[in-house]
Design an enzyme around this catalytic site. Structure first.
Site, PDB file in Angstrom:
ATOM      1  N   ASP A  60      -1.336 -14.560 -19.768  1.00 47.36           N
ATOM      2  CA  ASP A  60      -1.428 -14.940 -18.363  1.00 47.36           C
ATOM      3  C   ASP A  60      -2.586 -14.215 -17.686  1.00 47.36           C
ATOM      4  O   ASP A  60      -2.756 -13.009 -17.853  1.00 47.36           O
ATOM      5  CB  ASP A  60      -0.124 -14.579 -17.645  1.00 47.36           C
ATOM      6  CG  ASP A  60      -0.164 -14.893 -16.159  1.00 47.36           C
ATOM      7  OD1 ASP A  60       0.159 -16.045 -15.791  1.00 47.36           O
ATOM      8  OD2 ASP A  60      -0.535 -14.005 -15.367  1.00 47.36           O
ATOM      9  N   TYR A  93      -8.560 -12.198 -10.886  1.00 48.17           N
ATOM     10  CA  TYR A  93      -8.430 -10.864 -11.491  1.00 48.17           C
ATOM     11  C   TYR A  93      -9.789 -10.360 -11.944  1.00 48.17           C
ATOM     12  O   TYR A  93     -10.465 -11.029 -12.708  1.00 48.17           O
ATOM     13  CB  TYR A  93      -7.494 -10.894 -12.700  1.00 48.17           C
ATOM     14  CG  TYR A  93      -6.061 -11.232 -12.440  1.00 48.17           C
ATOM     15  CD1 TYR A  93      -5.517 -11.195 -11.162  1.00 48.17           C
ATOM     16  CD2 TYR A  93      -5.224 -11.604 -13.482  1.00 48.17           C
ATOM     17  CE1 TYR A  93      -4.180 -11.517 -10.948  1.00 48.17           C
ATOM     18  CE2 TYR A  93      -3.886 -11.929 -13.264  1.00 48.17           C
ATOM     19  CZ  TYR A  93      -3.381 -11.884 -11.997  1.00 48.17           C
ATOM     20  OH  TYR A  93      -2.055 -12.207 -11.791  1.00 48.17           O
ATOM     21  N   HIS A 112      -1.897 -20.376  -7.311  1.00 48.75           N
ATOM     22  CA  HIS A 112      -1.567 -18.952  -7.212  1.00 48.75           C
ATOM     23  C   HIS A 112      -0.807 -18.641  -5.921  1.00 48.75           C
ATOM     24  O   HIS A 112       0.194 -17.933  -5.932  1.00 48.75           O
ATOM     25  CB  HIS A 112      -2.857 -18.139  -7.283  1.00 48.75           C
ATOM     26  CG  HIS A 112      -2.663 -16.719  -7.686  1.00 48.75           C
ATOM     27  ND1 HIS A 112      -3.699 -15.907  -8.066  1.00 48.75           N
ATOM     28  CD2 HIS A 112      -1.547 -15.946  -7.778  1.00 48.75           C
ATOM     29  CE1 HIS A 112      -3.237 -14.709  -8.371  1.00 48.75           C
ATOM     30  NE2 HIS A 112      -1.937 -14.705  -8.203  1.00 48.75           N
ATOM     31  N   ASN A 167       4.296 -18.039  -6.008  1.00 45.02           N
ATOM     32  CA  ASN A 167       4.294 -17.529  -4.627  1.00 45.02           C
ATOM     33  C   ASN A 167       4.423 -18.624  -3.563  1.00 45.02           C
ATOM     34  O   ASN A 167       3.791 -18.544  -2.504  1.00 45.02           O
ATOM     35  CB  ASN A 167       3.030 -16.696  -4.383  1.00 45.02           C
ATOM     36  CG  ASN A 167       2.942 -15.493  -5.273  1.00 45.02           C
ATOM     37  OD1 ASN A 167       3.837 -14.654  -5.298  1.00 45.02           O
ATOM     38  ND2 ASN A 167       1.860 -15.398  -6.047  1.00 45.02           N
ATOM     39  N   GLN A 218       6.286 -18.945 -11.227  1.00 43.79           N
ATOM     40  CA  GLN A 218       5.962 -17.534 -11.428  1.00 43.79           C
ATOM     41  C   GLN A 218       6.265 -16.758 -10.147  1.00 43.79           C
ATOM     42  O   GLN A 218       5.457 -16.714  -9.227  1.00 43.79           O
ATOM     43  CB  GLN A 218       4.489 -17.367 -11.822  1.00 43.79           C
ATOM     44  CG  GLN A 218       4.154 -15.948 -12.234  1.00 43.79           C
ATOM     45  CD  GLN A 218       2.741 -15.790 -12.761  1.00 43.79           C
ATOM     46  OE1 GLN A 218       2.027 -14.886 -12.321  1.00 43.79           O
ATOM     47  NE2 GLN A 218       2.331 -16.648 -13.676  1.00 43.79           N
ATOM     48  N   LEU A 222       7.769  -5.144 -14.686  1.00 43.80           N
ATOM     49  CA  LEU A 222       7.949  -3.697 -14.841  1.00 43.80           C
ATOM     50  C   LEU A 222       7.594  -2.949 -13.555  1.00 43.80           C
ATOM     51  O   LEU A 222       7.381  -1.732 -13.566  1.00 43.80           O
ATOM     52  CB  LEU A 222       7.101  -3.172 -16.008  1.00 43.80           C
ATOM     53  CG  LEU A 222       7.602  -3.547 -17.406  1.00 43.80           C
ATOM     54  CD1 LEU A 222       6.625  -3.084 -18.470  1.00 43.80           C
ATOM     55  CD2 LEU A 222       8.993  -2.978 -17.664  1.00 43.80           C
ATOM     56  N   LEU A 270       9.117   0.774 -13.721  1.00 44.05           N
ATOM     57  CA  LEU A 270      10.259   0.605 -14.616  1.00 44.05           C
ATOM     58  C   LEU A 270       9.952   1.013 -16.059  1.00 44.05           C
ATOM     59  O   LEU A 270      10.720   0.694 -16.967  1.00 44.05           O
ATOM     60  CB  LEU A 270      10.763  -0.837 -14.558  1.00 44.05           C
ATOM     61  CG  LEU A 270      11.384  -1.241 -13.220  1.00 44.05           C
ATOM     62  CD1 LEU A 270      11.753  -2.717 -13.208  1.00 44.05           C
ATOM     63  CD2 LEU A 270      12.604  -0.381 -12.899  1.00 44.05           C
ATOM     64  N   THR A 271       8.855   1.716 -16.254  1.00 49.49           N
ATOM     65  CA  THR A 271       8.607   2.342 -17.551  1.00 49.49           C
ATOM     66  C   THR A 271       9.096   3.781 -17.556  1.00 49.49           C
ATOM     67  O   THR A 271       9.137   4.423 -18.606  1.00 49.49           O
ATOM     68  CB  THR A 271       7.110   2.345 -17.899  1.00 49.49           C
ATOM     69  OG1 THR A 271       6.411   3.217 -16.985  1.00 49.49           O
ATOM     70  CG2 THR A 271       6.523   0.947 -17.817  1.00 49.49           C
ATOM     71  N   GLY A 272       9.425   4.303 -16.371  1.00 45.91           N
ATOM     72  CA  GLY A 272       9.867   5.680 -16.259  1.00 45.91           C
ATOM     73  C   GLY A 272       8.737   6.680 -16.087  1.00 45.91           C
ATOM     74  O   GLY A 272       8.978   7.891 -16.066  1.00 45.91           O
TER      75      GLY A 272
END
Length: 316
Positions: A46, A51, A122, A153, A178, A210, A215-217
């Site tokens: 994606d 970007y 988008h 969105n 998405q 994430l 959320l990966t810590g």
């Protein structure tokens, strides 16, 4: 493998995010990530034409350019399902028909391909009649430049309007949605968008699955957040309730012998209508935890524990 909506796209249930390419990952590092992803069985990538235009020194399209160079160098175009987006590139803002056509051509050139597998709007552009926007997308499908369409969105009302216009005009219908969705941002997806995904058979690819790394810590103290590349975004998750989610993920991860990120992505993948969570890897070494989520099946009890603690989070 998992099918997207009513299409014939059968994809790896992890969608590799390309937002790091041309930003926090240089070309060689991006190539290494992409090589490792396909070797592990991944085939779903994606990106967006915007970007990463927001980064000083960039102009937009950097991620697509790196991907195109990799596809050409490796000869892997037929081995991947390629998703990109339109409406936010500085040179191609909005969803006017002529802009969509020009933006698609620019993306095809950067990606060094003659077709895009999944092309998303988008962000909504209320200044353009939706029927005109959808007519332009339909033309791209009919011309073979785009295989399938997706929505990102958009409000629930505009999604319903989109499908009604497609039905009335026999336009190509979208197959994918998405949304922003993760353990620390469950709404508005669960209450208003998931019912539409079910109704219209839209495969869901959640972005920020994430929570930009939260959320990966990796962000357990304020000092971890300060100075990080995504500190502005992560700050929104850094609450007592958000940290409680990470703590619960960590307990399950230790029990399972997995990384925290693996458990977080597995939870997302096991949610109704989700086809493949989107997650990015800045370097090759971060991929293993992402890939492992594909085979991790959380128990009902583990899912319930994560549901309960994440329901207390109020970030959005």
């Amino acid at each position: 493998m998992t099918r997207i909506g009513h299409s014939d796209l059968d994809v790896f249930p992890l969608n590799l995010g390309g937002n790091t390419f041309g930003w926090t990952s240089d070309q060689d590092t991006s190539f290494a990530v992409l090589d490792a992803f396909v070797v592990a069985g991944g085939d779903f990538i994606d990106t967006s034409d915007s970007y990463m235009a927001s980064i000083p020194g960039n102009s937009g399209g950097e991620s697509e350019t790196v991907l195109g160079q990799w596809l050409a160098a490796r000869g892997r175009r037929d081995d991947v399902v390629l998703a990109t987006k339109v409406s936010r590139h500085p040179d191609f803002l909005g969803l006017a028909p002529d802009n969509i056509a020009r933006a698609a051509e620019a993306s095809l050139q950067r990606l060094q391909t003659d077709h895009i597998d999944l092309y998303y709007a988008h962000y909504d552009d209320p200044s353009v009649p939706l029927e005109e926007t959808l007519g332009a997308f339909d033309s791209l499908v009919r011309d073979g430049k785009v295989r399938y369409l997706g929505i990102s969105n958009y409000s629930p009302e505009r999604i319903s309007e989109w499908l009604s216009i497609c039905e009335a005009n026999n336009f190509a219908k979208p197959i994918a949605l998405q949304p922003h969705y993760s353990l620390v941002v469950r709404e508005p997806f669960e209450s208003t968008l998931r019912p539409l995904a079910e109704k219209f058979d839209l495969g869901v690819m959640p972005y920020w699955a994430l929570a930009s790394g939260f959320l990966t810590g990796k962000y357990r103290t304020q000092a971890d957040v300060d100075g990080a590349a995504r500190s502005r975004i992560v700050d929104g998750y850094f609450t007592t309730e958000g940290l409680a989610v990470v703590d619960e993920l960590a307990i399950i991860a230790v029990t399972r012998g997995m990384e925290i990120a693996t458990v977080a992505l597995a939870w997302t993948r096991q949610q109704s209508t989700v086809v493949a969570p989107i997650a990015s890897a800045r370097v090759h070494g971060q991929l293993d935890a992402l890939i492992a989520s594909v085979d991790l099946e959380l128990s009902d009890a583990e899912l319930h524990r994560l549901d309960t603690v994440s329901a207390l989070v109020t970030t959005n």
